[in-house]
Each structure stands twice: as C-alpha cells, then as structure tokens.
Design an enzyme around this catalytic site. Structure first.
Site, mmCIF file in Angstrom:
data_model
loop_
_atom_site.group_PDB
_atom_site.id
_atom_site.type_symbol
_atom_site.label_atom_id
_atom_site.label_comp_id
_atom_site.label_asym_id
_atom_site.label_seq_id
_atom_site.Cartn_x
_atom_site.Cartn_y
_atom_site.Cartn_z
ATOM 1 N N ASP A 285 1.777 5.401 -3.450
ATOM 2 C CA ASP A 285 0.732 4.915 -4.348
ATOM 3 C C ASP A 285 -0.569 5.547 -3.860
ATOM 4 O O ASP A 285 -0.889 5.457 -2.668
ATOM 5 C CB ASP A 285 0.582 3.395 -4.249
ATOM 6 N N HIS B 287 7.903 7.118 0.316
ATOM 7 C CA HIS B 287 9.238 7.210 -0.255
ATOM 8 C C HIS B 287 9.608 8.660 -0.528
ATOM 9 O O HIS B 287 8.737 9.505 -0.730
ATOM 10 C CB HIS B 287 9.302 6.395 -1.550
ATOM 11 N N SER C 66 -4.271 7.227 4.702
ATOM 12 C CA SER C 66 -3.908 8.570 5.082
ATOM 13 C C SER C 66 -3.556 9.436 3.895
ATOM 14 O O SER C 66 -3.933 9.153 2.764
ATOM 15 C CB SER C 66 -2.747 8.536 6.070
#
Length: 260
Positions: free
Chosen positions: A86, A142, A227
């Site tokens: 995200d 992911h 990050s």
C-alpha cells in the site's frame, strides 16, 4: 546549498544511537500510549485492521499490523502483476540503455542499486517502479508475481530518509540505503527484482517468507518504519499499466501491469 545542509544534518543524526533509541521506544510498553494519537494524526482506517487497538502491546506492533484479507483482494491472472504494498507510486517507467532511472529528477543506476554489474545488465531497457510507504500505510510487503527465488542479498549499512525531503535533497537514498534484494524468475521465465529499502535510520526489514517459490499476493516481509519498495523487470518482460503514474496510490493486490 539546501542539498548540502540537509545532507550534513542527516549525517550527524544518522547513527547506531539514533536507530537504537527509535527502536527501543517503539518496542517499549510506554509507546502503546501514543497509538491513539498516531491513528488520529495519520487518519488510519481502523475498520481494515485485523485486531482491536487495545490488543497492540507497543507502537511497533501496531505499525506492523495486519489488514483483513477482504481489503486486499489479489487481481486474478497468472500473467498479471499486482502491487506489493500500500503506498504511493513515486516514479515508474523505462530503465535507459545506460541502466539508469529517475526519482525526483535524481538519476540512479541499476548497478548501484543491485551492487552487481551482471545482475544490473539484465534490467537495461527494462521497467522500474518505485513505491513509497508513508508512516500511515500498511507496512507489510507482498509478492507482486508468481516466481522462483533465484538469489537474495543484503546491501548497505545506514538508512537515510526516503520521504519527499530525503528523495529531493538526499544523495542517493534508494541505492545507498540498507536494502534487501530478491531476484526472481517469473512465470514467463523472465527476471524481476524486488528491493526493500530501509528508511528513517532504522535498518529493520524483516523477511517472513522463507520459501523458494513465491505466490502472487502472499506476504514476504514487513518494514518497521516508513520505507520504499523498488521493482525491476527485465527488457520485454513486463508492460506497465496505464494507471501506474507518479503520484498515484496503490494497494496490495491491485494490478500494476502484465507479464509479456
């Protein structure tokens, strides 16, 4: 002049003591008291979180929170790549014939990012995407594709900020920061690289997937602080989706392009 002042200040504060102080506080029981204000400040949508706020023992535990799977549906299709995080698309496009790409008008080289000339040569004229995760974002990573892990390496020692100021005034935080690199052979037998880049003085990138075969959408790790993730695709291996442009927001599982 602004660049030099910023770099000097960051260098003075970026060390083991600052990293340890941040980590110790975030993992202390005292830190749980600021979770409510953290949620309000960053306007975090709690309905997506898989557990109630009262069950998080520390700010660190809240920061690496999981989200209910229905809020992260994974796009279908063996040859369709999905967003690994995200966050915001900081930059995306073609890697030049010289092996460079741009982020905030700053040139980076794939060789410096990967730390390996032979690996870098695979991505000349390929495609890159840079995702930025703010403190408000879900911080688990992911897999963007189905692929076989060919090699994993860790590079860099320090982690400089990769926020707007860091990318604009820092030296080369993306290719200079502490980072973990996974080289994959994708379903189309082409190469891609997933690079997790540390930030905010803390080199905490925890890999949670030890399998040699990654499935699209499954969790592979998480960040302790805000990050960046960089994806690289080999030449003639990937077509970037038209929706993936600088400044656009993406969520885990959403389509970012197609394997060729």
């Amino acid at each position: 002049m602004k660049h030099k002042v910023y770099q000097s200040l960051i260098e003075l504060t970026n060390g083991k003591w600052s990293s340890l102080a941040i980590q110790r506080f975030a993992k202390s029981s005292w830190s749980r008291k600021i979770i409510p204000s953290y949620i309000r400040t960053y306007r975090i949508e709690m309905k997506e979180v898989s557990q109630s706020i009262d069950t998080f023992p520390t700010l660190h535990d809240f920061f690496i929170r999981k989200i209910q799977s229905q809020y992260h549906p994974i796009v279908n299709g063996e040859m369709v790549a999905s967003s690994p995080v995200d966050g915001k698309v900081e930059s995306a496009g073609s890697i030049t014939s010289n092996g460079t790409f741009l982020v905030k008008e700053k040139a980076y080289t794939v060789t410096n990012l990967l730390g390996n000339v032979d690996q870098a040569s695979l991505y000349v004229d390929g495609t890159y995407i840079v995702f930025y995760l703010s403190p408000a974002d879900y911080h688990r990573i992911h897999s963007p594709v189905n692929g076989h892990v060919k090699k994993q390496v860790t590079l860099g020692e320090k982690s400089y900020p990769v926020n707007q100021a860091g990318l604009t005034y820092g030296k080369t935080p993306i290719s200079g920061n502490y980072r973990q690199i996974t080289n994959l052979i994708c379903s189309n037998l082409k190469h891609c690289a997933v690079i997790s880049v540390g930030a905010m003085f803390v080199n905490s990138i925890q890999m949670t997937n030890t399998s040699r075969d990654w499935k699209k959408g499954e969790e592979i790790g998480y960040f302790t602080f805000g990050s960046t993730v960089v994806l690289l695709f080999e030449k003639n291996a990937f077509q970037l989706d038209s929706s993936i442009t600088p400044g656009s927001r993406v969520r885990v599982g959403e389509k970012i392009g197609s394997m060729l």
